[in-house]
Write a protein that holds these residues in place. Structure first.
Motif, PDB file in Angstrom:
ATOM      1  N   LEU A 200       0.957  -7.781  -3.211  1.00  0.00           N
ATOM      2  CA  LEU A 200       0.668  -8.058  -1.802  1.00  0.00           C
ATOM      3  C   LEU A 200       1.902  -7.795  -0.945  1.00  0.00           C
ATOM      4  CD1 LEU A 200      -1.397  -9.132   0.257  1.00  0.00           C
ATOM      5  CD2 LEU A 200      -0.526 -11.440  -0.211  1.00  0.00           C
ATOM      6  N   ARG A 201       3.055  -8.199  -1.432  1.00  0.00           N
ATOM      7  CA  ARG A 201       4.310  -8.022  -0.687  1.00  0.00           C
ATOM      8  C   ARG A 201       4.615  -6.546  -0.439  1.00  0.00           C
ATOM      9  NH1 ARG A 201       9.109 -11.183  -0.176  1.00  0.00           N
ATOM     10  NH2 ARG A 201      11.020  -9.953   0.056  1.00  0.00           N
ATOM     11  N   TYR A 202       4.373  -5.717  -1.466  1.00  0.00           N
ATOM     12  CA  TYR A 202       4.758  -4.303  -1.373  1.00  0.00           C
ATOM     13  C   TYR A 202       3.589  -3.365  -1.071  1.00  0.00           C
ATOM     14  CZ  TYR A 202       8.941  -6.212  -3.575  1.00  0.00           C
ATOM     15  OH  TYR A 202      10.056  -6.960  -3.868  1.00  0.00           O
ATOM     16  N   GLY A 203       2.416  -3.933  -0.859  1.00  0.00           N
ATOM     17  CA  GLY A 203       1.274  -3.121  -0.460  1.00  0.00           C
ATOM     18  C   GLY A 203       0.767  -2.189  -1.540  1.00  0.00           C
ATOM     19  N   THR A 204       0.593  -2.728  -2.755  1.00  0.00           N
ATOM     20  CA  THR A 204       0.112  -1.910  -3.863  1.00  0.00           C
ATOM     21  C   THR A 204      -0.768  -2.775  -4.754  1.00  0.00           C
ATOM     22  OG1 THR A 204       0.819  -0.390  -5.609  1.00  0.00           O
ATOM     23  CG2 THR A 204       2.130  -2.392  -5.314  1.00  0.00           C
ATOM     24  N   SER A 205      -1.069  -2.301  -5.959  1.00  0.00           N
ATOM     25  CA  SER A 205      -1.873  -3.089  -6.893  1.00  0.00           C
ATOM     26  C   SER A 205      -0.980  -3.677  -7.977  1.00  0.00           C
ATOM     27  CB  SER A 205      -2.964  -2.216  -7.528  1.00  0.00           C
ATOM     28  OG  SER A 205      -2.388  -1.261  -8.388  1.00  0.00           O
TER      29      SER A 205
END
Length: 213
Positions: free
Chosen positions: A35-40
């Motif tokens: 969530l923090r880095y915008g990925t899975s």
């Protein structure tokens, strides 16, 4: 959801550890990091496993990943590895560099000199690019990858240490002396230049290490 590469996530997590966003002992949950880095979660887990292999993260069964204790000894060991490889690459470059190599090195130096002294992130990147020109010329891909990995770790973990305008000016001067030695084809002079350069950088790292718990 857009995916970041494992290497990109590795660098982002490492940078956050270096700046203190994730202090020693912090639990690193894959979902929270995704969530923090915008990925899975999948590339996050791969990045955490890479950091585990480098000794920066600990992963235990049923407990997940936590930030390992990185003390002065760890930083000293990494600094020594980076310094030894710098010396090896520099001597090799002094012996075998071409005019095209020197042009690439001059271009990297010009980029570094155009960066404001207070932009540490850009300066560190440009300094790494300068030395990467020298390191790649050696032709030893394993040594180059090891140097780049350890250099990135050292840079991230030393991020809180101040980099003064005086030190930035010294780095520029030391690089210029190194280029002059290369252009003269003087291997011994190049060796002395990199010894001085690595020694000065090491003094700053040791001052930072002394403040670590």
């Amino acid at each position: 959801m857009p995916q970041r590469s494992d290497s990109s996530l590795h660098d982002l997590i490492l940078a956050d550890i270096g700046t203190g966003a994730f202090p020693f002992g912090t639990r690193l949950k894959a979902q929270d990091l995704a969530l923090r880095y915008g990925t899975s979660s999948i590339p996050v887990r791969e990045a955490l496993r890479q950091l585990q292999g480098e000794g920066i993260v600990e992963i235990a069964p049923n407990k997940g990943a936590t930030v390992a204790r990185v003390d002065a000894t760890v930083l000293r060991e990494i600094s020594e590895i980076v310094g030894l490889l710098h010396r090896h690459f520099t001597v090799s470059f002094a012996r075998y560099c071409s005019e095209a190599d020197l042009i690439d090195l001059e271009a990297a130096q010009t980029t570094l000199e155009g960066i404001p002294p207070d932009d540490r992130v850009a300066l560190e990147r440009a300094d790494c690019d300068f030395h990467a020109v020298i390191a790649r010329r050696c032709g030893n891909r394993r040594a180059y990858r090891l140097w780049l990995e350890q250099r990135r770790i050292l840079t991230a973990l030393s991020a809180p240490a101040p980099l003064s305008a005086t030190r930035v000016a010294a780095i520029i001067s030391e690089h210029r002396a190194l280029i002059a030695a290369f252009r003269a084809g003087d291997v011994e002079r190049a060796r002395k230049c990199i010894e001085r350069h690595v020694g000065n950088a090491g003094a700053i790292a040791r001052n930072h290490m002394a403040r670590l718990p």
